[in-house]
Every structure is written in C-alpha cells, then in structure tokens.
Design an enzyme around this catalytic site. Structure first.
Site: not given
Length: 173
Positions: A10, A16, A35, A37, A51, A63
């Site tokens: 998306g 999304k 995750a 990021g 989130h 992570e």
C-alpha cells in the site's frame, strides 16, 4: 487460517500495517512483530510510537533493521510474524551499501525457511512521478523489484487502499 506467506502492499498511511496486524491477530496465535525501522529523527519516532501504542501485550517485538534471516528461521508455526516493513528494510540495506540483489535473495530464502506464517508489509512507490534525483530513482526501482520478489513468494497478496483490502493474489482467510 493464515496463509503461509502474505504480502501486504500500500501507499504511505494507507492502513496497510493496521490491516496486517489484524490479519495476524485473526490467527489467535502468539504474534511476533519484526520491526525493521531505525529511529533517525523525531518524525520516525512519532510513527513508531503510533505503531507500538496500537499493539497490546499479545505481541512480542523483535527489532532488526538488516538481517531478518535469523529471526525468521527461529520461529515456530505457533508464532506468526509480521515484518513491518520491507521498505524500511530496503532503505537500511541501501544506506549500508549492501548488494541489494543478494540481500533480496537472502530475505526470500529466509521467508522460505520460516516455519511460522509470515506477513510482510511494503510500500508501493511506483504510482507517483519519476523522482528528480538518482538516489530516489534507484530506491524506487529497487523497491519495485523487491515487491515483485515478495509478491511472487507469497500465497496471499493484498493491496490496501484507504484501509480497504484489494486481493491481488490468493484468498482472504
């Protein structure tokens, strides 16, 4: 029942990730949030906080910005995993000056080796204008190739637009 592999695509802020989270939770299993990021600035921190606040105690978060293979290979069939997101993972790979073809091959192999149902979220970046700089164009092209590889690997591919799922491949559970 979750597919073995689901690819959720998306645009930015399309819903999304929320849709993917709900897909995972529908399994009633013990969800893992993988995750990718890296928090580089306050804007990213705010998005990560949104989130995190959405997820309850059922979720276990791992992570890992670059090497997703060990985490994916360590999971059991009772621990569905949400990888959020492939776009950040790709950005991290580019910033690390990684061989993108090799990194993509390794990610795809890790998804094949994963015993847990997996859901991976990614951004569709090819619907806009052609970027005006070389790095942005290279990223757009690499993201397109990565999305093609992930969609090919998935049993279910869904495009989320304005929070609404549009099935591209497979069937919703």
């Amino acid at each position: 029942m979750l597919s073995q592999g689901s690819f959720i695509l998306g645009g930015a802020a399309s819903g999304k990730s929320l849709w993917a989270e709900n897909l995972i939770l529908s399994s009633n299993l013990n969800p893992i949030y993988l995750a990718t990021g890296r928090i580089e600035d306050q804007e990213v921190q705010l998005r990560v906080n949104v989130h995190k606040e959405r997820r309850d105690a059922r979720w276990t978060t791992i992570e890992e910005p670059l090497d997703l293979g060990p985490a994916l290979r360590s999971l059991t069939p009772q621990t569905p995993v949400l990888v959020d997101c492939a776009t950040m993972w790709l950005s991290n790979q580019m910033m690390a000056e990684a061989d993108l073809d090799l990194a993509t091959q390794e990610l795809v192999q890790a998804l094949r080796d994963c015993r847990a149902p997996w859901v991976i979220v990614s951004n569709e970046v090819g619907h806009g204008i052609v970027p005006d700089n070389r790095l942005a164009r290279a990223f757009r092209e690499a993201q397109g190739r990565l999305n093609i590889a992930l969609a090919a690997e998935a049993d279910l591919a869904v495009m989320v637009i304005a929070g609404l799922p549009q099935v591209l491949k497979g069937q919703l559970p």
